[in-house]
Structure formats: C-alpha cells, structure tokens
Design a protein around this motif. Sequence first.
Motif, short mmCIF file in Angstrom:
data_model
loop_
_atom_site.label_atom_id
_atom_site.label_comp_id
_atom_site.label_asym_id
_atom_site.label_seq_id
_atom_site.Cartn_x
_atom_site.Cartn_y
_atom_site.Cartn_z
N VAL A 163 71.79 16.50 37.19
CA VAL A 163 73.28 16.70 37.04
C VAL A 163 73.72 17.38 38.53
O VAL A 163 74.68 16.84 39.14
CB VAL A 163 73.62 17.82 36.11
CG1 VAL A 163 74.99 18.29 36.19
CG2 VAL A 163 73.46 17.05 34.78
N LYS A 211 74.37 13.67 30.65
CA LYS A 211 73.89 14.52 29.56
C LYS A 211 73.97 13.70 28.21
O LYS A 211 73.03 13.90 27.71
CB LYS A 211 74.66 15.58 29.58
CG LYS A 211 74.41 16.57 30.77
CD LYS A 211 75.07 17.89 30.59
CE LYS A 211 76.44 17.80 30.73
NZ LYS A 211 77.28 18.96 30.45
N ASP A 212 74.85 12.78 28.03
CA ASP A 212 75.03 11.96 26.84
C ASP A 212 74.33 10.89 26.81
O ASP A 212 74.16 10.61 25.56
CB ASP A 212 76.58 11.77 26.72
CG ASP A 212 77.57 12.98 26.46
OD1 ASP A 212 76.70 14.19 26.34
OD2 ASP A 212 78.67 13.05 26.54
N GLU A 262 86.00 21.82 43.27
CA GLU A 262 85.40 22.06 42.27
C GLU A 262 86.19 22.00 40.90
O GLU A 262 87.56 22.22 40.75
CB GLU A 262 85.13 23.60 42.24
CG GLU A 262 84.09 24.28 41.36
CD GLU A 262 84.10 25.73 41.31
OE1 GLU A 262 83.11 26.32 40.65
OE2 GLU A 262 84.94 26.09 42.05
N SER A 263 85.64 21.45 39.90
CA SER A 263 86.29 20.97 38.59
C SER A 263 85.98 22.19 37.50
O SER A 263 84.72 22.47 37.51
CB SER A 263 86.20 19.52 38.03
OG SER A 263 87.00 19.47 36.85
N LEU A 264 86.83 22.42 36.76
CA LEU A 264 86.57 23.69 35.82
C LEU A 264 86.58 22.82 34.45
O LEU A 264 86.24 23.23 33.42
CB LEU A 264 87.73 24.61 35.68
CG LEU A 264 87.86 25.40 36.99
CD1 LEU A 264 88.90 26.36 36.97
CD2 LEU A 264 86.59 26.24 37.32
N GLU A 265 86.87 21.67 34.48
CA GLU A 265 86.85 21.01 33.17
C GLU A 265 85.47 20.88 32.47
O GLU A 265 84.50 21.08 33.06
CB GLU A 265 87.25 19.53 33.43
CG GLU A 265 88.83 19.25 33.87
CD GLU A 265 89.75 19.62 32.91
OE1 GLU A 265 89.43 19.35 31.77
OE2 GLU A 265 90.69 20.43 33.07
N ARG A 266 85.50 20.78 31.12
CA ARG A 266 84.26 20.24 30.49
C ARG A 266 83.48 19.23 31.11
O ARG A 266 84.00 18.28 31.46
CB ARG A 266 84.41 19.98 29.04
CG ARG A 266 83.36 20.30 27.96
CD ARG A 266 83.42 20.19 26.80
NE ARG A 266 82.95 21.28 25.92
CZ ARG A 266 81.85 21.50 25.46
NH1 ARG A 266 80.75 20.85 26.24
NH2 ARG A 266 81.40 22.43 24.89
N MET A 267 82.03 19.38 31.24
CA MET A 267 81.49 18.33 31.89
C MET A 267 80.26 18.17 31.10
O MET A 267 79.84 18.89 30.21
CB MET A 267 81.11 18.65 33.26
CG MET A 267 80.27 19.63 33.80
SD MET A 267 79.80 19.82 35.36
CE MET A 267 78.14 20.49 35.29
N ASN A 294 82.79 14.95 37.49
CA ASN A 294 82.57 15.42 36.19
C ASN A 294 82.19 14.42 35.33
O ASN A 294 81.20 14.82 34.47
CB ASN A 294 84.14 15.95 35.78
CG ASN A 294 83.97 17.38 35.21
OD1 ASN A 294 82.97 17.90 35.53
ND2 ASN A 294 85.09 17.58 34.53
N ILE A 306 78.95 14.30 32.45
CA ILE A 306 79.05 14.08 31.21
C ILE A 306 78.17 12.89 30.53
O ILE A 306 77.27 13.10 29.92
CB ILE A 306 80.34 13.82 30.76
CG1 ILE A 306 81.28 15.08 31.06
CG2 ILE A 306 80.58 13.40 29.21
CD1 ILE A 306 82.74 14.97 30.66
N TYR A 334 87.46 7.85 28.59
CA TYR A 334 87.74 8.97 29.45
C TYR A 334 88.05 8.63 30.95
O TYR A 334 89.02 9.29 31.50
CB TYR A 334 86.41 9.95 29.43
CG TYR A 334 86.19 10.76 28.32
CD1 TYR A 334 86.83 11.95 28.01
CD2 TYR A 334 85.32 10.31 27.05
CE1 TYR A 334 86.99 12.57 26.84
CE2 TYR A 334 85.28 11.04 25.99
CZ TYR A 334 86.00 12.30 26.02
OH TYR A 334 85.86 13.05 24.60
#
Lengths: 232, 248, 224
Positions: free
Chosen positions: A203, A159-160, A227-232, A152, A156, A103
Amino acid sequence: MGGKIEALEVLWSALPRLLAGVRVTVELTALFLGVGLVSGFLVAVAQVYGRGPLRWGATVFEQVFRGVPALVLLFLLYFGLTEVGISRLAAAVLALGLRSGAYQSQIFRGALLAVPTGQLLAARALGMTGLQTIRHVVLPQAVRLALPGWSNEYAIVLKDTSYVFAIGLVELMREGTYIVARTFGRYSLEVYLFVALVYLVLVYGGNLALSLLARRLAIPGQEARAESLERM
Amino acid sequence: MALLEVKDIHKRYGTEQVLKGVSFQVERGQTVVVIGPSGTGKSTLLRCINRLTEPDRGQVWLDGVEVTSPRADINRIRAQIGFVFQDFNLFTHLTALDNVRLGLVRVKRLPREQATRRAREELARVGLADKEKAYPAQLSGGQQQRVSIARALAMDPKLILFDEPTSALDPELIGEVLQVMVELAREGMTMVVVTHEMGFARSVADEIIFMEGGVIVEHGPPERLFTSPQVPRTAEFLNKISELYGET
Amino acid sequence: MSDFLNFVAEHLPLLLSGLGATVTLTVVAIWLGFGLGLSLALVRTYAIAPLRALARTYIALVRGTPLITQLFVVYHGLPQLGITFTPFTAAIVGLTLNSAAYQAEYFRGAILAVRRGQLMAARALGMTKLQTIRHVVLPQIIRLVIPSWANELVYLIKYSSLASLIQVRELTFQARHIASETYRTMEIFLVAAAIYLSLVLVVSYVLRRVELWVRIPGLGAPGR
C-alpha cells in the motif's frame, strides 16, 4: 502456543507460497484498477457531458456498485456468472473492477468539472472539435487532478483484493490461511501479522510511487493536494 | 504608577531578531499609538504584552502584577487585557451575541442571563444591537471588527490592544471602526493601537511611538512628533505615509 | 414471479435477523470508533511528540492493511495470546479499531480547517487550552466532519459484511446460509443487495438532512 523461532521458520519455509500469493494480489490489483479506470472514465464522461438516459444510466450504475457491499457483489457475480460458464477470475474482475469503476467515476467527474469552462470556450474559439478539446485540454488537466484520488483508490483496491479469498481464488490472504491450516493454527497470529505487513508495504510503496509521479507531472499553479484524508 | 509597563522586551524568530529591547509605559486612560514600517515587530510587541507570543527577555507589568512571571496566572491576566486582531478572528460557529458572550460565560463565569445582558450592551455600544443573531459570515468586515471590539470590551479589560484593526478592511468600512475607537478613547479606555491611520493617531493619541528595526526610534506627543520630529528617520517615514495616504 | 415472492417471504425472517445484526454491528462500531477516533485525532494534533507519533503510527497501520486481515488477527490470532472473543465481539473490536483510524483522519482534517486565529482569539480572552478545544474547536469540527462521517457510516454498513467471514450471523452470512440450503443463489443475493442498497440510500439521505439542519453560514465543509 508456538515459540518465536519456530514461527520464523514456518514463515521462512512458506515464503515462496506467500510470494506467489503476493504476485496474484498484485495482478488482481492491476486488473481491477484497469477495468475500473476504463469503466470509471466512461461513466464520468457520460455524467458530465452526456444527457438523458445515458446520464441517468451512468448514475444508477454508480449508485448500485457503490451501495452494495463488495462481498455481496462478488457472490452475486460469482454465482450468477459461473453458472453460465464464465470463470471465477472473470467474475471477480467484473465485480471488483466495476465497483472500482463506480468509485473512480467520482474521481474523474470531480477532475473533469475542475477544468474551468472558460478553457473549453477558448478551445472551441480556436476551432477545436469537442473530441479535440477533451483530448488536448481536458484530459491532460484531469489526469493530474485525479492522481491523488487515484492513489487512494489504488490502496482501496489493493486491500479489497483480499475479498476474492471468499470465492476461493488463491491470493495473499488465502495463502496465509493455508499456512495457518497446515500448522494447525499454532502460528495464526504471526502469519496474519506477517500478511498484514506485506499489504502495508504494498500500500505505502504504491502510494509513494504515485506521489512521485504526481510531483513529476506537477504544473505550477495546479499542485495537487499531497495527502488525502479520505477513506482508503 | 503606570498601568502598563513594558521593560526591555527581546524576541527572536530563528536568526531574525524582531524586538531588540523595547521599553515604554502607558498611563491609565491614555491612548498610545505605535507606528512604523511593516515588519518592524509592532504586532510581535503587542502579542508579547499578553504573551500570545513569549518574549525571550524582558518584563511586562500590568497594574503592579508581573505578566511575564512564570508563576503568573496568564489566563486570568489575559482576561484583563482586550485584544483586537487585524483579521477579527471571530468564532465562525457562533452568532455575534455568542461571540461576545463566550468569554463572559466560560472565563469570567458570569451567570447566563447576566452575560447575555452584558453582551447586548456591548453590541449596542458598537452600534450592532440589531445584528446579534448574525453569524460572522453574514456581517461585513467593518461589522465583524466592531463585534470583535465588543467581545474585548465585554470582559471589562484594564487595557485593550489593537493590532492594525483597520488594515484588513475596505476603505469605505474603516470609518465605522475608527469612530468606535475614538469614542472609547474619549471615554477614558486605556488603549495601545498599532495602526497606519495617521489621522486617528493625530487626533486621538496621547503619545506616539515610532518603531523601526525592532527598537523605538522616537516617541512623544503627536503635536511634537508630527510637526518637529527629532530623528530624521521619523520625518522620512511620516512624509512617505502622507504621500501614500494623502493625509496628515 | 409469485414463486420468487414466496421464496423471499419464506426466508425473510432469517434475512431480517441478519439485517438486525448488521445494523447492531454498524451502530456500535461507529460510536465506539467515534470516541476512539476523536481522541486519536486530538492526541495526533495537540499532544506531546511521542504520543503524537504513537497515534500517527496506529492510524497508518490500520489504513495500510485490509479489514479482513485485521478481523483474522483479532479473531484467529489473538487467542494465541489467551485473548478469545466470540465472533460477534471480535467483529465489533475489529470494526471499531478500523473505523477509529479513518474517523481520526476526518477529525484531523476538520481540526486543521479551524482557523488558527480563532484559537489565538480564545487564548487572548483568557481561555485555557482545554476550554479552547471544548468551546471553539469541537463545535466547529463536529459540524465540519458530518459529510465525511456520513460516508464512514455507509462504508461501515458495507464493510460489516466481512464479519460473515468470521461466522457472525449478519445479513451476508444469512444470505449465504439460505443459498447453500436452497441453491437459489442469484435470487437470494439480489435480495440481500437490494436490502443493503436501500439501507445505504436511506442513511445517506437522513444524514444529508442532518447536515443541512445544523449548518452554520460561513462554516464550510471541506472536501466532499
């Protein structure tokens, strides 16, 4: 169903264990991100500046590590590598670290490509070598451009880290399940919500720190998106 | 009775008083041109007329109906007032034909076939019959502005408001838009036009309003305003404009 | 090699039934998440202040916590309040609530990309706020959001593997099950990985075609 007071007592007495879990979670995050940073940067450089099999191999690596679920990657490396004597932790670091690398390579690729080619020409015209150009012209800009995406990625990866719960590493999530098991599931809602709260703090705390860093490094005319709107 | 009556409009943004009591009337079939330096509230005034911006005080009457009344059905009134924006504001996802048709189908609730016929007529009127399938991004600025005029015309408005319709255009594209506007004026459309095009103002306007600092400084027929302005500021402004644009 | 093929052939039915559950989970959750996410985005952008704050908080909470924890709250935690789900339903609920928050952000990004002047032009024509949303905003954001949405679908396929941790018999669960019976762990997980990878590549390809098919000149896709 347990009362509210008892639930608080359970959480209070389990706090040292939970904090130990937080520590492991944070360490795992740092390890995964570090492995991802190095491998992701190398993959991005191979994709942008490499050619032939190098470039091709980098892309296959990226597709595979992004296309396969993290849990399956984890099982694959865990079962495959522990057979040949590699530790559970090392297997986890390889699986989730390289996945993060896949990623992160996207982030770095975007950042590398965002540096205008005219500047590369200008650097060469000054007599700089290819390496010097990357070191002094491309990298300083790419790092700044990569920061929002990287923030971001931090969320991820953090959390992962909870995935390693599935191969028995004892981090925050597993500490949570231990408490649930010790209290016979009477406080599972409270415990898991508390665990969620801890992740939430980690986070957003981390994101805040990274955005402060981005602001400090900001250069006029090259402001990164806040600000990022991507999946995080 | 005047078609449009604007009475004592006030508007403030934060601490800045943009409109300080503006009143004027427009008769049916008239073209009124509003001129004045940038940032003197001309656009705000236009937007107050169909309440895209809510005025703080004052009234607007259209054809005997009070637009500013809290009980007014504002969407019905807006459907009767055409508005042409400086930057066109065409709907990106719709072809030229669909841009013109949208208001007919959704607001006026015309049957699809009738709306299509009407939209084609209006596109032909602005000289774009052959562009009905083009998306806004495939049209030049001048063509986009003509589509947006067709969009306003199709609604059968009692009045059209033009907010600097040529300011966003390259010089060589201004002519085609002005030509459409000149024809509209000749056909008797009632228009209020905010513009810096003095040639247009001179030849087409029935009345010119010179605004500065949120008030009307002077108004009158173009012959009088251009040749013998009563207020020194008006003369000063017109001189400056003619230097800048080399006309009048 | 033929030994490996025999092994795969023998367990293929079980893997395929797992794949079926994976696909069902993903498809149901992406569509439920679509409805909820779009509503959240519209509320977050156009509703009155307290509702906007509520939508915003929900999105922040979901985005700030791991999916595993969310699934555990739904499956292990909610029974404490008398709300009990089967593993499959719990997975659907968890994935939907999770995906909705992410989809809401994609939709919001697209909503913000619709130029403001167009909203004003629609109002100037006499369209109501709802008509403007329905005929000007929605058709644009649906197209703008397709690339992000394709990403989200791919994420959901992969994230649905976590449902195996609450005993949903999807692809990863079946792979683990076969591994525990045959001890041929590496092989079975390689097969599972290959299945996921093909699914992800096919879905990405198809959605890229759809994106090109509905593309409108000048309606750019924001971001990647």
